[in-house]
Scaffold this motif. Structure first.
Motif, PDB file in Angstrom:
ATOM      1  N   ALA A  13     -41.586 -63.231 -95.581  1.00  0.00           N
ATOM      2  CA  ALA A  13     -40.145 -63.218 -95.375  1.00  0.00           C
ATOM      3  C   ALA A  13     -39.676 -62.724 -96.578  1.00  0.00           C
ATOM      4  N   THR A  14     -40.153 -62.476 -97.845  1.00  0.00           N
ATOM      5  CA  THR A  14     -39.618 -61.854 -98.900  1.00  0.00           C
ATOM      6  C   THR A  14     -39.709 -60.503 -98.427  1.00  0.00           C
ATOM      7  N   LEU A  15     -40.803 -60.014 -97.869  1.00  0.00           N
ATOM      8  CA  LEU A  15     -40.765 -58.377 -97.497  1.00  0.00           C
ATOM      9  C   LEU A  15     -39.887 -58.100 -96.336  1.00  0.00           C
ATOM     10  N   MET A  16     -39.523 -59.148 -95.516  1.00  0.00           N
ATOM     11  CA  MET A  16     -38.201 -59.047 -94.634  1.00  0.00           C
ATOM     12  C   MET A  16     -36.872 -58.838 -95.233  1.00  0.00           C
ATOM     13  N   GLN A  17     -36.633 -59.651 -96.476  1.00  0.00           N
ATOM     14  CA  GLN A  17     -35.335 -59.708 -97.140  1.00  0.00           C
ATOM     15  C   GLN A  17     -35.240 -58.299 -97.750  1.00  0.00           C
ATOM     16  N   VAL A  18     -36.484 -57.752 -98.488  1.00  0.00           N
ATOM     17  CA  VAL A  18     -36.482 -56.235 -98.931  1.00  0.00           C
ATOM     18  C   VAL A  18     -36.207 -55.405 -97.934  1.00  0.00           C
ATOM     19  N   GLY A  19     -36.958 -55.597 -96.948  1.00  0.00           N
ATOM     20  CA  GLY A  19     -36.998 -54.277 -96.081  1.00  0.00           C
ATOM     21  C   GLY A  19     -35.536 -54.459 -95.347  1.00  0.00           C
ATOM     22  N   SER A  20     -35.058 -55.361 -95.241  1.00  0.00           N
ATOM     23  CA  SER A  20     -33.813 -55.457 -94.319  1.00  0.00           C
ATOM     24  C   SER A  20     -32.341 -55.698 -94.969  1.00  0.00           C
ATOM     25  N   GLY A  21     -32.418 -55.685 -96.280  1.00  0.00           N
ATOM     26  CA  GLY A  21     -31.375 -55.683 -97.124  1.00  0.00           C
ATOM     27  C   GLY A  21     -30.554 -54.533 -96.954  1.00  0.00           C
ATOM     28  N   MET A  22     -29.255 -54.634 -96.719  1.00  0.00           N
ATOM     29  CA  MET A  22     -28.353 -53.354 -96.459  1.00  0.00           C
ATOM     30  C   MET A  22     -27.457 -53.318 -97.454  1.00  0.00           C
ATOM     31  N   GLU A  23     -27.307 -54.063 -98.447  1.00  0.00           N
ATOM     32  CA  GLU A  23     -26.160 -54.140 -99.406  1.00  0.00           C
ATOM     33  C   GLU A  23     -26.376 -52.925-100.149  1.00  0.00           C
ATOM     34  N   ALA A  24     -27.510 -52.472-100.665  1.00  0.00           N
ATOM     35  CA  ALA A  24     -27.664 -51.170-101.528  1.00  0.00           C
ATOM     36  C   ALA A  24     -27.193 -49.931-100.766  1.00  0.00           C
ATOM     37  N   VAL A  25     -27.722 -49.877 -99.229  1.00  0.00           N
ATOM     38  CA  VAL A  25     -27.550 -48.775 -98.363  1.00  0.00           C
ATOM     39  C   VAL A  25     -25.775 -48.875 -98.384  1.00  0.00           C
ATOM     40  N   HIS A 115     -47.702 -50.263 -99.434  1.00  0.00           N
ATOM     41  CA  HIS A 115     -47.058 -50.822-100.894  1.00  0.00           C
ATOM     42  C   HIS A 115     -46.849 -49.744-101.677  1.00  0.00           C
ATOM     43  N   ARG A 116     -47.905 -48.967-102.039  1.00  0.00           N
ATOM     44  CA  ARG A 116     -47.539 -47.816-102.929  1.00  0.00           C
ATOM     45  C   ARG A 116     -46.667 -46.720-102.565  1.00  0.00           C
ATOM     46  N   GLU A 117     -46.454 -46.387-101.292  1.00  0.00           N
ATOM     47  CA  GLU A 117     -45.470 -45.493-101.082  1.00  0.00           C
ATOM     48  C   GLU A 117     -44.090 -46.136-101.031  1.00  0.00           C
ATOM     49  N   ALA A 118     -43.954 -47.415-100.751  1.00  0.00           N
ATOM     50  CA  ALA A 118     -42.645 -48.192-100.925  1.00  0.00           C
ATOM     51  C   ALA A 118     -42.352 -48.152-102.432  1.00  0.00           C
ATOM     52  N   ILE A 119     -43.147 -48.575-103.175  1.00  0.00           N
ATOM     53  CA  ILE A 119     -43.006 -48.201-104.642  1.00  0.00           C
ATOM     54  C   ILE A 119     -42.401 -46.986-105.073  1.00  0.00           C
ATOM     55  N   ALA A 177     -30.623 -40.415-102.275  1.00  0.00           N
ATOM     56  CA  ALA A 177     -30.852 -41.766-102.496  1.00  0.00           C
ATOM     57  C   ALA A 177     -30.803 -42.634-101.388  1.00  0.00           C
ATOM     58  N   LEU A 178     -29.850 -42.037-100.463  1.00  0.00           N
ATOM     59  CA  LEU A 178     -29.800 -42.842 -99.039  1.00  0.00           C
ATOM     60  C   LEU A 178     -31.157 -42.676 -98.330  1.00  0.00           C
ATOM     61  N   GLU A 179     -31.494 -41.474 -98.376  1.00  0.00           N
ATOM     62  CA  GLU A 179     -32.746 -41.168 -97.575  1.00  0.00           C
ATOM     63  C   GLU A 179     -33.885 -41.757 -98.162  1.00  0.00           C
ATOM     64  N   PHE A 180     -34.146 -41.827 -99.430  1.00  0.00           N
ATOM     65  CA  PHE A 180     -35.317 -42.557-100.160  1.00  0.00           C
ATOM     66  C   PHE A 180     -35.153 -44.174 -99.713  1.00  0.00           C
ATOM     67  N   VAL A 181     -33.973 -44.725-100.023  1.00  0.00           N
ATOM     68  CA  VAL A 181     -33.961 -45.998 -99.621  1.00  0.00           C
ATOM     69  C   VAL A 181     -34.300 -46.429 -98.335  1.00  0.00           C
ATOM     70  N   LYS A 182     -34.030 -45.748 -97.198  1.00  0.00           N
ATOM     71  CA  LYS A 182     -34.232 -46.034 -95.898  1.00  0.00           C
ATOM     72  C   LYS A 182     -35.612 -45.763 -95.642  1.00  0.00           C
ATOM     73  N   ARG A 183     -36.448 -44.855 -96.262  1.00  0.00           N
ATOM     74  CA  ARG A 183     -37.690 -44.587 -95.968  1.00  0.00           C
ATOM     75  C   ARG A 183     -38.610 -45.649 -96.874  1.00  0.00           C
ATOM     76  N   ALA A 184     -38.123 -46.089 -97.913  1.00  0.00           N
ATOM     77  CA  ALA A 184     -38.709 -47.326 -98.455  1.00  0.00           C
ATOM     78  C   ALA A 184     -38.511 -48.583 -97.606  1.00  0.00           C
ATOM     79  N   ARG A 185     -37.563 -48.620 -96.957  1.00  0.00           N
ATOM     80  CA  ARG A 185     -37.347 -49.913 -95.977  1.00  0.00           C
ATOM     81  C   ARG A 185     -38.276 -49.765 -94.918  1.00  0.00           C
TER      82      ARG A 185
END
Length: 430
Positions: A13-25, A115-119, A177-185
């Motif tokens: 659930a935490t990962l879903m919140q982190v991965g689907s959060g659109m506010e930063a985007v 996980h390391r790639e997301a970081i 920044a947008l590209e890296f945020v999307k890749r992290a998601r």
């Protein structure tokens, strides 16, 4: 383990919140459009727009009322909060898979990679957001300077071009920044699926571990029962030793003049009310064999549970295992001596039979009578040694139980009545 499993179930659930959060985007996109608008105004100067008009609009092109640096700072805070939640989820999950002992197995290795790639992508997104905000602020400063130079067209144009360059670079950094945020998601989404796979596997492994834990909880009680059973073994062997000693005394009397017929008649069982010494030893052997099998099963269960916990290398477990091997070795030694005692007793019985056949005090009679006495003495000696081995085994059982209790208590698995220990202590030989 149960607490970590419960926490681990919150990780998806935490990962879903982190991965689907659109506010930063959304905030980066808003700031990005604002920066693009500013860069466009500076370019328009080159195509004929009066500089005064372009610079007056620079403060607030569409979207109206948005300061890009403030919006980018808000986006940075959102990304940082997501990174913190991501890190906490990883800490929980890493601890969980370590307790399961599967941290080096797939899909845990795949999850770690994602996980390391997301970081990495998140760190790059944060860096790009900071750069975009810094460049956007620098562009605003350049425009402010250009406004003061309106009477000097050449200098004004240079600062306007500098503002355009800074705004375009800020535009590029915001795009990155947008590209890296999307890749992290995207990578967090892969981590999410790995996590679910591990949790399903972990539930099965956890259920298996609970079964072994329940069995491990029975190990101290089982060993206590084995130790108590060996009290009966001691009584049987001691009774056999007593009869062997009577046999030796009887044979000594035969060699010094007691009638042979009487000796042969009485040799089988000097105590008619009891069992034969060989029968007593056979009963003791069967009891020890059963105890040895139960003891080995208890070791298998406890070793399996320790493997689930991953504590095979711990000093406490090695100490427990060493004491188990000591107890098992004493049991094996006692069994061998009991078997030897029975074999010697059978040989003594055959020698006594020869004494009953041969002429009284002839050379062969003397030889067989001495052999019968020696074999009987040897049976008594081996049985006495077996008693010592059984006592050593029981002492080792006692220490083994205590160390098993310590291990189980250390890992929060044991709830036993205190009086069970006192009962065992009262039955331990001095």
């Amino acid at each position: 383990m149960d607490e970590w499993e419960e926490l681990a179930r919150t990780v998806p659930a935490t990962l879903m919140q982190v991965g689907s959060g659109m506010e930063a985007v959304r905030k980066i996109q808003v700031a990005h459009r604002k920066i693009q608008g500013r860069a466009g105004l500076m370019r328009n100067i080159r195509f004929g727009m009066p500089a005064a008009i372009a610079m007056s609009l620079f403060d607030d092109p569409a979207p109206v009322g948005v300061c890009p640096t403030v919006t980018l700072e808000e986006a940075r805070c959102e990304i940082s909060r997501g990174a913190a939640r991501h890190a906490m989820a990883d800490h929980v999950f890493v601890r969980y898979v370590e307790l399961l002992g599967i941290q080096h197995e797939p899909p845990c290795t795949s999850r770690d990679t994602h996980h390391r790639e997301a970081i990495r992508f998140t760190a790059m997104a944060l860096e790009k957001v900071r750069e975009a905000a810094s460049l956007a602020e620098a562009a605003k400063d350049a425009v402010d300077i250009a406004e003061t130079l309106l009477p000097q067209p050449d200098l004004k144009t240079e600062w306007a071009l500098a503002a355009q360059d800074l705004a375009e670079r800020a535009d590029y950094e915001a795009t990155q920044a947008l590209e890296f945020v999307k890749r992290a998601r995207d990578v967090v989404a892969l981590e999410f699926f790995d996590t679910w796979t591990i949790l399903r596997r972990g539930r099965a492994r956890s259920a298996e571990m609970k079964e072994w834990r329940e069995l491990a909880l029975k190990v101290p009680g089982t060993i206590m029962l084995i130790g108590d059973a060996e009290l009966e073994t001691l009584e049987l062997i001691q009774a056999a030793v007593s009869k062997f000693q009577k046999h030796v005394e009887l044979l000594q009397e035969v060699r010094h003049g007691t009638a042979t017929a009487t000796a042969v008649d009485n040799f089988t069982d000097p105590d008619p009310e009891g069992a034969l010494p060989t029968e007593l030893l056979e009963n003791a052997r069967r009891g020890m064999s059963k105890s040895a099998v139960r003891h080995a099963k208890a070791h298998h269960i406890f070793a399996r549970y320790a493997a689930f916990l991953g504590i095979q290398g711990d000093e406490e477990y090695r100490s427990w295992d060493s004491k188990h091997q000591e107890a098992a070795g004493s049991m094996v030694a006692a069994l061998k001596k009991v078997i030897d005692a029975v074999s010697d007793a059978e040989a003594a019985k055959d020698a006594v039979a020869m004494v009953g056949i041969l002429p009284y005090q002839c050379p062969l009679w003397e030889l067989w009578a001495l052999r019968a006495q020696n074999q009987t003495s040897l049976s008594s000696f081996n049985a006495t040694l077996a008693i010592l081995d059984v006592r050593q085994a029981r002492e080792a059982f006692f220490v083994e139980v205590l160390r098993a209790w310590l291990i189980l208590r250390r890992y929060g698995s044991l709830q036993l009545l205190d009086d069970s220990a006192s009962l065992w202590s009262s039955s331990t030989p001095a």
